[in-house]
Design a protein around this motif. Structure first.
Motif, PDB file in Angstrom:
ATOM      1  N   PRO A 163      39.039  77.310  39.151  1.00 55.18           N
ATOM      2  CA  PRO A 163      40.188  77.073  38.262  1.00 55.18           C
ATOM      3  C   PRO A 163      39.785  76.242  37.041  1.00 55.18           C
ATOM      4  O   PRO A 163      38.856  75.446  37.106  1.00 55.18           O
ATOM      5  CB  PRO A 163      41.174  76.310  39.151  1.00 55.18           C
ATOM      6  N   TRP A 164      40.501  76.454  35.956  1.00 54.93           N
ATOM      7  CA  TRP A 164      40.270  75.709  34.731  1.00 54.93           C
ATOM      8  C   TRP A 164      41.280  74.566  34.654  1.00 54.93           C
ATOM      9  O   TRP A 164      42.467  74.803  34.414  1.00 54.93           O
ATOM     10  CB  TRP A 164      40.423  76.621  33.515  1.00 54.93           C
ATOM     11  N   PRO A 165      40.861  73.330  34.850  1.00 54.90           N
ATOM     12  CA  PRO A 165      41.796  72.201  34.804  1.00 54.90           C
ATOM     13  C   PRO A 165      42.426  72.051  33.418  1.00 54.90           C
ATOM     14  O   PRO A 165      41.769  72.247  32.394  1.00 54.90           O
ATOM     15  CB  PRO A 165      40.913  70.990  35.135  1.00 54.90           C
ATOM     16  N   ILE A 166      43.707  71.705  33.388  1.00 54.71           N
ATOM     17  CA  ILE A 166      44.420  71.449  32.143  1.00 54.71           C
ATOM     18  C   ILE A 166      44.803  69.981  32.116  1.00 54.71           C
ATOM     19  O   ILE A 166      45.517  69.496  32.998  1.00 54.71           O
ATOM     20  CB  ILE A 166      45.678  72.326  32.005  1.00 54.71           C
ATOM     21  N   ARG A 167      44.310  69.280  31.110  1.00 56.32           N
ATOM     22  CA  ARG A 167      44.605  67.863  30.966  1.00 56.32           C
ATOM     23  C   ARG A 167      45.355  67.621  29.661  1.00 56.32           C
ATOM     24  O   ARG A 167      45.274  68.406  28.724  1.00 56.32           O
ATOM     25  CB  ARG A 167      43.317  67.028  30.972  1.00 56.32           C
ATOM     26  N   MET A 168      46.049  66.516  29.639  1.00 55.22           N
ATOM     27  CA  MET A 168      46.767  66.098  28.432  1.00 55.22           C
ATOM     28  C   MET A 168      46.553  64.605  28.261  1.00 55.22           C
ATOM     29  O   MET A 168      46.426  63.868  29.240  1.00 55.22           O
ATOM     30  CB  MET A 168      48.257  66.426  28.578  1.00 55.22           C
ATOM     31  N   TRP A 169      46.501  64.170  26.997  1.00 55.57           N
ATOM     32  CA  TRP A 169      46.298  62.740  26.755  1.00 55.57           C
ATOM     33  C   TRP A 169      47.589  61.981  27.011  1.00 55.57           C
ATOM     34  O   TRP A 169      48.661  62.368  26.554  1.00 55.57           O
ATOM     35  CB  TRP A 169      45.835  62.506  25.328  1.00 55.57           C
ATOM     36  N   SER A 170      47.478  60.881  27.748  1.00 52.61           N
ATOM     37  CA  SER A 170      48.615  60.020  28.037  1.00 52.61           C
ATOM     38  C   SER A 170      48.430  58.688  27.323  1.00 52.61           C
ATOM     39  O   SER A 170      47.493  57.935  27.640  1.00 52.61           O
ATOM     40  CB  SER A 170      48.751  59.791  29.553  1.00 52.61           C
TER      41      SER A 170
ATOM     42  N   LYS B  55      48.887  55.729  29.870  1.00 48.93           N
ATOM     43  CA  LYS B  55      47.748  55.384  30.730  1.00 48.93           C
ATOM     44  C   LYS B  55      46.451  55.241  29.940  1.00 48.93           C
ATOM     45  O   LYS B  55      45.452  54.736  30.464  1.00 48.93           O
ATOM     46  CB  LYS B  55      47.581  56.421  31.833  1.00 48.93           C
ATOM     47  N   GLY B  56      46.439  55.714  28.709  1.00 48.27           N
ATOM     48  CA  GLY B  56      45.242  55.583  27.880  1.00 48.27           C
ATOM     49  C   GLY B  56      44.078  56.424  28.342  1.00 48.27           C
ATOM     50  O   GLY B  56      42.913  56.037  28.181  1.00 48.27           O
ATOM     51  N   GLU B  57      44.372  57.606  28.895  1.00 49.01           N
ATOM     52  CA  GLU B  57      43.303  58.479  29.367  1.00 49.01           C
ATOM     53  C   GLU B  57      43.805  59.910  29.494  1.00 49.01           C
ATOM     54  O   GLU B  57      45.000  60.183  29.419  1.00 49.01           O
ATOM     55  CB  GLU B  57      42.767  57.997  30.718  1.00 49.01           C
ATOM     56  N   TRP B  58      42.847  60.831  29.669  1.00 49.10           N
ATOM     57  CA  TRP B  58      43.175  62.232  29.914  1.00 49.10           C
ATOM     58  C   TRP B  58      43.539  62.383  31.380  1.00 49.10           C
ATOM     59  O   TRP B  58      42.747  62.049  32.264  1.00 49.10           O
ATOM     60  CB  TRP B  58      41.980  63.125  29.573  1.00 49.10           C
ATOM     61  N   ILE B  59      44.725  62.902  31.645  1.00 45.79           N
ATOM     62  CA  ILE B  59      45.175  63.089  33.024  1.00 45.79           C
ATOM     63  C   ILE B  59      45.748  64.494  33.171  1.00 45.79           C
ATOM     64  O   ILE B  59      45.844  65.246  32.197  1.00 45.79           O
ATOM     65  CB  ILE B  59      46.221  62.032  33.433  1.00 45.79           C
ATOM     66  N   ALA B  60      46.125  64.863  34.378  1.00 45.54           N
ATOM     67  CA  ALA B  60      46.697  66.185  34.627  1.00 45.54           C
ATOM     68  C   ALA B  60      47.903  66.403  33.718  1.00 45.54           C
ATOM     69  O   ALA B  60      48.719  65.502  33.525  1.00 45.54           O
ATOM     70  CB  ALA B  60      47.100  66.314  36.088  1.00 45.54           C
TER      71      ALA B  60
ATOM     72  N   ILE C 170      40.615  59.158  21.143  1.00 48.62           N
ATOM     73  CA  ILE C 170      41.133  60.106  22.133  1.00 48.62           C
ATOM     74  C   ILE C 170      40.143  61.247  22.339  1.00 48.62           C
ATOM     75  O   ILE C 170      39.863  61.651  23.474  1.00 48.62           O
ATOM     76  CB  ILE C 170      42.506  60.642  21.685  1.00 48.62           C
ATOM     77  N   LEU C 171      39.602  61.751  21.236  1.00 45.82           N
ATOM     78  CA  LEU C 171      38.605  62.820  21.347  1.00 45.82           C
ATOM     79  C   LEU C 171      37.309  62.295  21.972  1.00 45.82           C
ATOM     80  O   LEU C 171      36.644  63.010  22.733  1.00 45.82           O
ATOM     81  CB  LEU C 171      38.320  63.408  19.962  1.00 45.82           C
ATOM     82  N   ASP C 172      36.961  61.041  21.669  1.00 40.67           N
ATOM     83  CA  ASP C 172      35.752  60.460  22.256  1.00 40.67           C
ATOM     84  C   ASP C 172      35.858  60.338  23.764  1.00 40.67           C
ATOM     85  O   ASP C 172      34.839  60.323  24.466  1.00 40.67           O
ATOM     86  CB  ASP C 172      35.488  59.068  21.656  1.00 40.67           C
ATOM     87  N   ALA C 173      37.079  60.235  24.285  1.00 46.84           N
ATOM     88  CA  ALA C 173      37.288  60.052  25.727  1.00 46.84           C
ATOM     89  C   ALA C 173      37.248  61.352  26.509  1.00 46.84           C
ATOM     90  O   ALA C 173      37.438  61.344  27.727  1.00 46.84           O
ATOM     91  CB  ALA C 173      38.628  59.350  25.966  1.00 46.84           C
ATOM     92  N   LEU C 174      36.996  62.471  25.828  1.00 50.28           N
ATOM     93  CA  LEU C 174      36.913  63.763  26.520  1.00 50.28           C
ATOM     94  C   LEU C 174      35.744  63.783  27.496  1.00 50.28           C
ATOM     95  O   LEU C 174      34.741  63.101  27.288  1.00 50.28           O
ATOM     96  CB  LEU C 174      36.740  64.887  25.499  1.00 50.28           C
ATOM     97  N   PRO C 175      35.860  64.571  28.568  1.00 49.69           N
ATOM     98  CA  PRO C 175      34.732  64.710  29.496  1.00 49.69           C
ATOM     99  C   PRO C 175      33.501  65.255  28.768  1.00 49.69           C
ATOM    100  O   PRO C 175      33.616  65.894  27.716  1.00 49.69           O
ATOM    101  CB  PRO C 175      35.255  65.714  30.531  1.00 49.69           C
ATOM    102  N   PRO C 176      32.308  65.000  29.300  1.00 55.67           N
ATOM    103  CA  PRO C 176      31.082  65.479  28.648  1.00 55.67           C
ATOM    104  C   PRO C 176      31.068  66.994  28.500  1.00 55.67           C
ATOM    105  O   PRO C 176      31.670  67.716  29.289  1.00 55.67           O
ATOM    106  CB  PRO C 176      29.972  65.004  29.596  1.00 55.67           C
ATOM    107  N   GLY C 177      30.350  67.447  27.478  1.00 60.20           N
ATOM    108  CA  GLY C 177      30.199  68.876  27.266  1.00 60.20           C
ATOM    109  C   GLY C 177      30.595  69.285  25.867  1.00 60.20           C
ATOM    110  O   GLY C 177      31.185  68.502  25.113  1.00 60.20           O
ATOM    111  N   PRO C 178      30.259  70.523  25.490  1.00 60.92           N
ATOM    112  CA  PRO C 178      30.629  71.021  24.160  1.00 60.92           C
ATOM    113  C   PRO C 178      32.144  71.128  24.029  1.00 60.92           C
ATOM    114  O   PRO C 178      32.854  71.289  25.022  1.00 60.92           O
ATOM    115  CB  PRO C 178      29.960  72.395  24.092  1.00 60.92           C
TER     116      PRO C 178
END
Length: 199
Positions: free
Chosen positions: A36-43, A46-51, A85-93
């Motif tokens: 599955p492809w997880p879908i996250r949104m910035w909160s 909470k100051g982080e990417w969460i479900a 917010i963009l810097d806090a994204l998980p690693p990867g392209p």
């Protein structure tokens, strides 16, 4: 894949400045079949990417938007808010999708006259990872292809195809500034004609 949506929340009361609403959604793509492809949104709460469902609940739980963000003199503050917010994204392209009418006043590099030659979103990301920026515009600014046998364009024609103009900028992680070797693609899907041989 990250999408940035921006809109101005205006009030009918005089003297009350509008609030700039910014939302960020991330879909983590995977090449593994069946995964599955997880879908996250910035909160902001909470100051982080969460479900995404949890972040959406946080979004509606408090005041929407900020009067500190916006166009003109507030553009710099808006950019300073977005970059961490963009810097806090998980690693990867990252493939960054931005709404052209809603964001080009924050980043001049998204405007037609200064495209890819001025500030663009993801300034820090482009240094540490591969980044592609897709500028999307499906507003009335974009002309639509003719879809009538008479050759005339009608705004009331229900069969008028959707005309979405996307411009893809493939960035490089080797420079903070716009790279002259960046490749620009204008993607304008339309209905093929019989004469083109693609219909």
């Amino acid at each position: 894949m990250v999408g940035i949506h921006s809109r101005s929340q205006s009030y009918q009361r005089r003297g009350v400045p509008p609030r700039q609403v910014l939302t960020f959604v991330d879909i983590e793509a995977s090449s593994t079949p069946g995964l599955p492809w997880p879908i996250r949104m910035w909160s902001d709460k909470k100051g982080e990417w969460i479900a995404q469902p949890d972040a959406l609940a946080d979004f509606h739980a408090g005041s929407i938007g900020s009067q500190q963000h916006g166009r003109g003199k507030k553009a710099a503050a808006t950019r300073s808010y977005v970059e961490p917010i963009l810097d806090a994204l998980p690693p990867g392209p990252v493939v960054l999708f931005v709404d052209a009418p809603g964001t080009r006043s924050f980043w001049p590099g998204l405007q037609n006259q200064k495209f890819a030659t001025a500030l663009l979103p993801g300034l820090n990301l482009s240094v540490v990872r591969d980044l592609a920026i897709v500028r999307c515009n499906n507003s009335d600014e974009i002309p639509r292809p003719v879809d009538r046998s008479s050759g005339k364009r009608s705004t009331a024609d229900a069969r008028k195809p959707v005309w979405l103009r996307c411009v893809l900028l493939l960035g490089h992680k080797t420079s903070r500034r716009s790279n002259p070797d960046q490749r620009l693609f204008s993607l304008c899907p339309c209905r093929p004609s019989a004469s083109s041989g693609l219909a």
